[in-house]
Write a protein that holds these residues in place. Structure first.
Motif, PDB file in Angstrom:
ATOM      1  N   ARG A   8      30.459  94.005  26.655  1.00  0.00           N
ATOM      2  CA  ARG A   8      31.208  95.244  26.904  1.00  0.00           C
ATOM      3  C   ARG A   8      30.703  95.984  28.139  1.00  0.00           C
ATOM      4  NH1 ARG A   8      29.502  98.948  21.740  1.00  0.00           N
ATOM      5  NH2 ARG A   8      27.388  99.372  22.385  1.00  0.00           N
ATOM      6  N   ASP A   9      29.401  95.859  28.448  1.00  0.00           N
ATOM      7  CA  ASP A   9      28.861  96.490  29.659  1.00  0.00           C
ATOM      8  C   ASP A   9      29.434  95.829  30.914  1.00  0.00           C
ATOM      9  OD1 ASP A   9      27.240  98.163  28.075  1.00  0.00           O
ATOM     10  OD2 ASP A   9      25.631  96.672  28.053  1.00  0.00           O
ATOM     11  N   ILE A  10      29.510  94.514  30.883  1.00  0.00           N
ATOM     12  CA  ILE A  10      30.066  93.756  32.013  1.00  0.00           C
ATOM     13  C   ILE A  10      31.547  94.095  32.173  1.00  0.00           C
ATOM     14  CG2 ILE A  10      30.548  91.432  32.887  1.00  0.00           C
ATOM     15  CD1 ILE A  10      28.018  90.545  31.212  1.00  0.00           C
ATOM     16  N   GLU A  11      32.264  94.117  31.062  1.00  0.00           N
ATOM     17  CA  GLU A  11      33.694  94.435  31.087  1.00  0.00           C
ATOM     18  C   GLU A  11      33.934  95.845  31.620  1.00  0.00           C
ATOM     19  OE1 GLU A  11      37.563  94.340  28.086  1.00  0.00           O
ATOM     20  OE2 GLU A  11      35.611  93.741  27.340  1.00  0.00           O
ATOM     21  N   LYS A  12      33.150  96.805  31.184  1.00  0.00           N
ATOM     22  CA  LYS A  12      33.299  98.188  31.646  1.00  0.00           C
ATOM     23  C   LYS A  12      33.047  98.287  33.151  1.00  0.00           C
ATOM     24  CE  LYS A  12      31.552 102.863  30.960  1.00  0.00           C
ATOM     25  NZ  LYS A  12      30.592 103.709  30.225  1.00  0.00           N
ATOM     26  N   TYR A  13      32.002  97.632  33.628  1.00  0.00           N
ATOM     27  CA  TYR A  13      31.693  97.641  35.055  1.00  0.00           C
ATOM     28  C   TYR A  13      32.867  97.082  35.861  1.00  0.00           C
ATOM     29  CZ  TYR A  13      29.481  96.473  39.485  1.00  0.00           C
ATOM     30  OH  TYR A  13      29.198  96.355  40.827  1.00  0.00           O
ATOM     31  N   PHE A  14      33.379  95.928  35.442  1.00  0.00           N
ATOM     32  CA  PHE A  14      34.485  95.304  36.162  1.00  0.00           C
ATOM     33  C   PHE A  14      35.722  96.201  36.152  1.00  0.00           C
ATOM     34  CE2 PHE A  14      37.999  92.330  36.834  1.00  0.00           C
ATOM     35  CZ  PHE A  14      37.523  91.588  37.899  1.00  0.00           C
ATOM     36  N   ARG A  15      36.029  96.771  34.987  1.00  0.00           N
ATOM     37  CA  ARG A  15      37.190  97.647  34.848  1.00  0.00           C
ATOM     38  C   ARG A  15      37.081  98.839  35.797  1.00  0.00           C
ATOM     39  NH1 ARG A  15      37.520 101.958  31.834  1.00  0.00           N
ATOM     40  NH2 ARG A  15      35.769 101.363  30.514  1.00  0.00           N
ATOM     41  N   LEU A  16      35.900  99.446  35.876  1.00  0.00           N
ATOM     42  CA  LEU A  16      35.711 100.592  36.772  1.00  0.00           C
ATOM     43  C   LEU A  16      35.834 100.185  38.240  1.00  0.00           C
ATOM     44  CD1 LEU A  16      32.817 102.431  34.907  1.00  0.00           C
ATOM     45  CD2 LEU A  16      35.223 103.113  35.046  1.00  0.00           C
ATOM     46  N   GLN A  17      35.360  98.997  38.572  1.00  0.00           N
ATOM     47  CA  GLN A  17      35.480  98.523  39.955  1.00  0.00           C
ATOM     48  C   GLN A  17      36.942  98.264  40.326  1.00  0.00           C
ATOM     49  OE1 GLN A  17      32.891  98.577  42.144  1.00  0.00           O
ATOM     50  NE2 GLN A  17      31.863  99.506  40.386  1.00  0.00           N
ATOM     51  N   ILE A  18      37.713  97.736  39.408  1.00  0.00           N
ATOM     52  CA  ILE A  18      39.143  97.530  39.655  1.00  0.00           C
ATOM     53  C   ILE A  18      39.826  98.882  39.835  1.00  0.00           C
ATOM     54  CG2 ILE A  18      41.315  96.766  38.585  1.00  0.00           C
ATOM     55  CD1 ILE A  18      39.625  94.449  39.709  1.00  0.00           C
ATOM     56  N   LYS A  19      39.483  99.845  39.006  1.00  0.00           N
ATOM     57  CA  LYS A  19      40.061 101.192  39.106  1.00  0.00           C
ATOM     58  C   LYS A  19      39.739 101.816  40.465  1.00  0.00           C
ATOM     59  CE  LYS A  19      40.300 105.619  36.743  1.00  0.00           C
ATOM     60  NZ  LYS A  19      39.838 106.426  35.608  1.00  0.00           N
ATOM     61  N   ARG A  21      39.433 100.368  43.170  1.00  0.00           N
ATOM     62  CA  ARG A  21      40.254  99.682  44.168  1.00  0.00           C
ATOM     63  C   ARG A  21      41.746  99.977  43.977  1.00  0.00           C
ATOM     64  NH1 ARG A  21      35.579  97.134  43.546  1.00  0.00           N
ATOM     65  NH2 ARG A  21      34.735  95.801  45.178  1.00  0.00           N
ATOM     66  N   GLY A  22      42.055 100.888  43.069  1.00  0.00           N
ATOM     67  CA  GLY A  22      43.441 101.282  42.848  1.00  0.00           C
ATOM     68  C   GLY A  22      44.213 100.391  41.889  1.00  0.00           C
ATOM     69  N   CYS A  87      30.712  89.476  38.546  1.00  0.00           N
ATOM     70  CA  CYS A  87      31.702  90.532  38.816  1.00  0.00           C
ATOM     71  C   CYS A  87      31.771  90.808  40.317  1.00  0.00           C
ATOM     72  CB  CYS A  87      31.325  91.846  38.128  1.00  0.00           C
ATOM     73  SG  CYS A  87      31.648  91.952  36.383  1.00  0.00           S
ATOM     74  N   ASN A  88      30.612  91.059  40.896  1.00  0.00           N
ATOM     75  CA  ASN A  88      30.570  91.411  42.319  1.00  0.00           C
ATOM     76  C   ASN A  88      31.088  90.279  43.189  1.00  0.00           C
ATOM     77  OD1 ASN A  88      29.611  94.016  41.857  1.00  0.00           O
ATOM     78  ND2 ASN A  88      27.493  93.331  41.851  1.00  0.00           N
ATOM     79  N   ASP A  89      30.745  89.041  42.857  1.00  0.00           N
ATOM     80  CA  ASP A  89      31.237  87.896  43.618  1.00  0.00           C
ATOM     81  C   ASP A  89      32.770  87.840  43.567  1.00  0.00           C
ATOM     82  OD1 ASP A  89      28.630  87.177  44.165  1.00  0.00           O
ATOM     83  OD2 ASP A  89      28.575  85.545  42.683  1.00  0.00           O
ATOM     84  N   GLU A  90      33.338  87.999  42.388  1.00  0.00           N
ATOM     85  CA  GLU A  90      34.800  87.932  42.234  1.00  0.00           C
ATOM     86  C   GLU A  90      35.478  89.129  42.906  1.00  0.00           C
ATOM     87  OE1 GLU A  90      36.351  85.386  41.394  1.00  0.00           O
ATOM     88  OE2 GLU A  90      34.920  84.230  40.225  1.00  0.00           O
ATOM     89  N   LEU A  91      34.864  90.302  42.821  1.00  0.00           N
ATOM     90  CA  LEU A  91      35.449  91.494  43.432  1.00  0.00           C
ATOM     91  C   LEU A  91      35.518  91.367  44.956  1.00  0.00           C
ATOM     92  CD1 LEU A  91      33.712  94.104  41.158  1.00  0.00           C
ATOM     93  CD2 LEU A  91      36.187  93.765  41.327  1.00  0.00           C
ATOM     94  N   GLN A  92      34.607  90.650  45.557  1.00  0.00           N
ATOM     95  CA  GLN A  92      34.622  90.458  47.008  1.00  0.00           C
ATOM     96  C   GLN A  92      35.825  89.661  47.456  1.00  0.00           C
ATOM     97  OE1 GLN A  92      30.933  88.883  48.489  1.00  0.00           O
ATOM     98  NE2 GLN A  92      29.768  90.672  47.821  1.00  0.00           N
ATOM     99  N   THR A  93      36.410  88.862  46.563  1.00  0.00           N
ATOM    100  CA  THR A  93      37.562  88.046  46.936  1.00  0.00           C
ATOM    101  C   THR A  93      38.877  88.813  46.805  1.00  0.00           C
ATOM    102  OG1 THR A  93      37.910  87.118  44.725  1.00  0.00           O
ATOM    103  CG2 THR A  93      36.324  85.983  46.145  1.00  0.00           C
ATOM    104  N   LEU A  94      38.837  90.017  46.234  1.00  0.00           N
ATOM    105  CA  LEU A  94      40.064  90.795  46.047  1.00  0.00           C
ATOM    106  C   LEU A  94      40.433  91.581  47.287  1.00  0.00           C
ATOM    107  CD1 LEU A  94      39.493  92.119  42.434  1.00  0.00           C
ATOM    108  CD2 LEU A  94      40.803  90.139  43.143  1.00  0.00           C
TER     109      LEU A  94
END
Length: 94
Positions: A8-19, A21-22, A87-94
């Motif tokens: 849930r910590d990983i999921e929350k972090y990813f969700r906030l990073q997506i938010k 980014r709009g 998370c960070n690796d995948e977010l860099q590709t967005l």
């Protein structure tokens, strides 16, 4: 005291990073079709995709593997994320 990273910590972090980014990271539940990934990710000018979260070292169930193969056969991207680094690796590709 050390506490292992929880899913849930990983999921929350990813969700906030997506938010940030709009985008939207929608919790996805399908009562009549088990094994679907945890979140549907929607972002402007991007193809929607799904994310399955696991704790570090966590494994997919056989049903989850089956569903992910079905999604991928339909051309739907599914990420499997089990750490903040992933998370960070995948977010860099967005």
């Amino acid at each position: 005291m050390y506490r292992p990273m929880r899913e849930r910590d990983i999921e929350k972090y990813f969700r906030l990073q997506i938010k940030k980014r709009g985008g939207l990271a929608l919790k996805f539940v399908s009562p009549e079709f088990s094994g679907v990934p945890d979140r549907l990710i929607l972002m402007k000018d991007k193809v929607p995709f799904f994310v399955e979260f696991k704790r570090p070292g966590g494994k997919l169930s056989a049903r989850q593997e089956y569903v992910i193969r079905q999604f991928e056969a339909l051309g739907i991207k599914v990420l499997i994320i089990d750490s903040i680094n992933k998370c960070n690796d995948e977010l860099q590709t967005l």
